[in-house]
Write a protein that holds these residues in place. Structure first.
Motif, mmCIF file in Angstrom:
data_model
loop_
_atom_site.group_PDB
_atom_site.id
_atom_site.type_symbol
_atom_site.label_atom_id
_atom_site.label_comp_id
_atom_site.label_asym_id
_atom_site.label_seq_id
_atom_site.Cartn_x
_atom_site.Cartn_y
_atom_site.Cartn_z
ATOM 1 N N GLY A 145 36.982 57.113 3.510
ATOM 2 C CA GLY A 145 36.046 58.208 3.241
ATOM 3 C C GLY A 145 34.988 57.837 2.222
ATOM 4 O O GLY A 145 33.785 58.081 2.429
ATOM 5 N N ILE A 146 35.394 57.211 1.121
ATOM 6 C CA ILE A 146 34.427 56.860 0.065
ATOM 7 C C ILE A 146 33.485 55.746 0.519
ATOM 8 O O ILE A 146 32.313 55.732 0.176
ATOM 9 C CB ILE A 146 35.146 56.496 -1.256
ATOM 10 C CG1 ILE A 146 34.180 56.510 -2.436
ATOM 11 C CG2 ILE A 146 35.805 55.150 -1.197
ATOM 12 C CD1 ILE A 146 33.849 57.865 -2.936
ATOM 13 N N SER A 147 33.984 54.826 1.342
ATOM 14 C CA SER A 147 33.114 53.752 1.837
ATOM 15 C C SER A 147 32.084 54.294 2.827
ATOM 16 O O SER A 147 30.921 53.864 2.815
ATOM 17 C CB SER A 147 33.924 52.613 2.453
ATOM 18 O OG SER A 147 34.821 53.089 3.402
ATOM 19 N N ILE A 148 32.478 55.261 3.659
ATOM 20 C CA ILE A 148 31.515 55.901 4.567
ATOM 21 C C ILE A 148 30.445 56.637 3.759
ATOM 22 O O ILE A 148 29.249 56.553 4.060
ATOM 23 C CB ILE A 148 32.243 56.871 5.542
ATOM 24 C CG1 ILE A 148 33.069 56.064 6.548
ATOM 25 C CG2 ILE A 148 31.249 57.772 6.263
ATOM 26 C CD1 ILE A 148 34.008 56.907 7.392
ATOM 27 N N ILE A 198 26.461 55.641 3.934
ATOM 28 C CA ILE A 198 25.421 56.598 4.316
ATOM 29 C C ILE A 198 24.376 56.733 3.217
ATOM 30 O O ILE A 198 23.172 56.768 3.480
ATOM 31 C CB ILE A 198 26.058 57.976 4.638
ATOM 32 C CG1 ILE A 198 26.884 57.881 5.914
ATOM 33 C CG2 ILE A 198 24.989 59.061 4.772
ATOM 34 C CD1 ILE A 198 27.746 59.111 6.189
ATOM 35 N N GLU A 199 24.854 56.750 1.966
ATOM 36 C CA GLU A 199 23.916 56.894 0.851
ATOM 37 C C GLU A 199 23.027 55.660 0.692
ATOM 38 O O GLU A 199 21.820 55.773 0.483
ATOM 39 C CB GLU A 199 24.681 57.143 -0.442
ATOM 40 C CG GLU A 199 23.762 57.457 -1.597
ATOM 41 C CD GLU A 199 24.443 57.261 -2.930
ATOM 42 O OE1 GLU A 199 24.336 58.160 -3.749
ATOM 43 O OE2 GLU A 199 25.063 56.201 -3.126
ATOM 44 N N GLN A 200 23.629 54.485 0.797
ATOM 45 C CA GLN A 200 22.858 53.255 0.594
ATOM 46 C C GLN A 200 21.743 53.095 1.621
ATOM 47 O O GLN A 200 20.632 52.684 1.285
ATOM 48 C CB GLN A 200 23.790 52.044 0.641
ATOM 49 C CG GLN A 200 23.058 50.735 0.362
ATOM 50 C CD GLN A 200 23.999 49.538 0.324
ATOM 51 O OE1 GLN A 200 25.209 49.702 0.410
ATOM 52 N NE2 GLN A 200 23.447 48.354 0.202
ATOM 53 N N PHE A 201 22.041 53.407 2.872
ATOM 54 C CA PHE A 201 21.043 53.237 3.927
ATOM 55 C C PHE A 201 20.296 54.533 4.244
ATOM 56 O O PHE A 201 19.546 54.592 5.211
ATOM 57 C CB PHE A 201 21.712 52.679 5.191
ATOM 58 C CG PHE A 201 22.232 51.275 4.996
ATOM 59 C CD1 PHE A 201 21.363 50.190 4.986
ATOM 60 C CD2 PHE A 201 23.586 51.044 4.782
ATOM 61 C CE1 PHE A 201 21.844 48.907 4.795
ATOM 62 C CE2 PHE A 201 24.068 49.756 4.583
ATOM 63 C CZ PHE A 201 23.195 48.686 4.592
ATOM 64 N N GLN A 202 20.535 55.560 3.402
ATOM 65 C CA GLN A 202 19.827 56.844 3.508
ATOM 66 C C GLN A 202 19.864 57.399 4.936
ATOM 67 O O GLN A 202 18.835 57.786 5.505
ATOM 68 C CB GLN A 202 18.378 56.689 3.022
ATOM 69 C CG GLN A 202 18.324 56.278 1.573
ATOM 70 C CD GLN A 202 16.913 56.049 1.058
ATOM 71 O OE1 GLN A 202 15.967 55.975 1.836
ATOM 72 N NE2 GLN A 202 16.778 55.945 -0.242
ATOM 73 N N LEU A 203 21.050 57.424 5.506
ATOM 74 C CA LEU A 203 21.226 57.923 6.860
ATOM 75 C C LEU A 203 21.303 59.449 6.899
ATOM 76 O O LEU A 203 21.135 60.046 7.960
ATOM 77 C CB LEU A 203 22.502 57.329 7.475
ATOM 78 C CG LEU A 203 22.551 55.792 7.559
ATOM 79 C CD1 LEU A 203 23.897 55.337 8.077
ATOM 80 C CD2 LEU A 203 21.429 55.266 8.446
ATOM 81 N N ALA A 204 21.566 60.059 5.761
ATOM 82 C CA ALA A 204 21.630 61.524 5.689
ATOM 83 C C ALA A 204 21.440 61.950 4.239
ATOM 84 O O ALA A 204 21.579 61.140 3.317
ATOM 85 C CB ALA A 204 22.970 62.024 6.221
ATOM 86 N N ASN A 205 21.118 63.224 4.049
ATOM 87 C CA ASN A 205 20.945 63.781 2.706
ATOM 88 C C ASN A 205 22.317 64.215 2.184
ATOM 89 O O ASN A 205 22.949 65.112 2.750
ATOM 90 C CB ASN A 205 19.980 64.964 2.761
ATOM 91 C CG ASN A 205 19.676 65.493 1.362
ATOM 92 O OD1 ASN A 205 20.173 64.968 0.367
ATOM 93 N ND2 ASN A 205 18.875 66.530 1.299
#
Length: 199
Positions: free
Chosen positions: A136-139, A143-150
Motif C-alpha cells: 500500500g505505501i509503495s503504491i 503514484i505521488e512520484q509520477f503524479q498519476l493522481a492528486n
C-alpha cells in the motif's frame, strides 16, 4: 537441568510444563538429545554434516532474512519523510525518536500476543500483514512520484501506514526470529548460527 545432571528436577519441570504426571517419553527423548549435543564437537563441519543442525541453520537464516527484508529498515530510514508527508510539525529527530519508541512499546506488548497465539501463527500473520502495508505505501509513493493522481486528501495515509506497519511488525517479525535464533541450536553451535544470520 539435564545438562547439569539434575535429572529429577528436569523431570519435575517437564511434568509442570506438560501438566501431566507421565512424562517418561518426553524426558528420555530430551535426555538423549542433550547427551548427543554434548558429545558433538561443535565445529563448522557439524553445522553442515548433522541433519538437525543443517535444518536449524536453514530455519535460522530464513527467519533472520525475513526480518531484515520485511521493510523495517525502510520505514526507519524514511520516518522523517513520512512525517513530513503527513504534514506534522515534528522535527526529523523527534519523529525518529517517536518511531523507535513506538516500535519498542509494541514489541514489549506483542510478547503476550505471541505467547497466546503461538509463534508460527503470529509470525505468518505478521509477514502477511506487513507485506500488505508495504504494498500500500509503495503504491502511494509511486503514484505521488509520477503524479498519476492528486493525493492531497490522502496525505494522512503514509503516517497511518507507518503506525499500522509498526503494529503488524511487532505481532511476530519483531520477536519470533530473535526467539528462534536463541532456541534452534545447542550452545556449542549457537555462535555459528548467530554469526551466519547476522551477516
Amino acid at each position: 537441568l539435564i545438562k547439569e545432571g539434575k535429572l529429577e528436577e528436569a523431570k519435575r519441570s517437564i511434568q509442570w510444563l506438560q501438566r501431566k504426571e507421565d512424562v517418561n517419553q518426553e524426558f528420555f527423548s530430551m535426555k538423549a538429545d542433550v547427551e548427543r549435543q554434548i558429545s558433538e564437537s561443535g565445529t563448522w563441519c557439524d553445522m553442515v554434516r548433522i541433519p538437525t543442525n543443517r535444518n536449524a541453520l536453514k530455519a535460522g537464516v530464513f527467519v533472520r532474512l525475513s526480518q531484515q527484508f520485511c521493510g523495517i529498515s525502510t520505514f526507519a530510514t524514511y520516518t522523517q519523510t513520512i512525517f513530513q508527508k503527513a504534514g506534522g510539525n515534528l522535527s526529523p529527530q523527534g519523529s525518529s525518536m517517536i518511531f523507535t519508541g513506538v516500535v519498542a512499546v509494541f514489541n514489549i506488548a506483542a510478547t503476550f500476543f505471541v505467547a497466546r497465539m503461538g509463534r508460527r501463527t503470529s509470525y505468518f500473520y505478521s509477514l502477511l500483514l506487513s507485506a500488505m502495508v508495504l504494498l500500500g505505501i509503495s503504491i502511494y509513493f509511486f503514484i505521488e512520484q509520477f503524479q498519476l493522481a492528486n493525493l492531497e486528501k490522502l496525505n494522512w495515509f503514509p503516517l497511518a501506514a507507518l503506525i499500522t506497519f509498526v503494529i503488524t511488525y511487532s505481532l511476530g517479525l519483531g520477536l519470533v526470529p530473535t526467539l528462534m535464533l536463541g532456541e534452534l541450536l545447542f550452545p556449542k553451535h549457537k555462535l555459528f548460527l548467530l554469526s551466519v544470520s547476522s551477516e
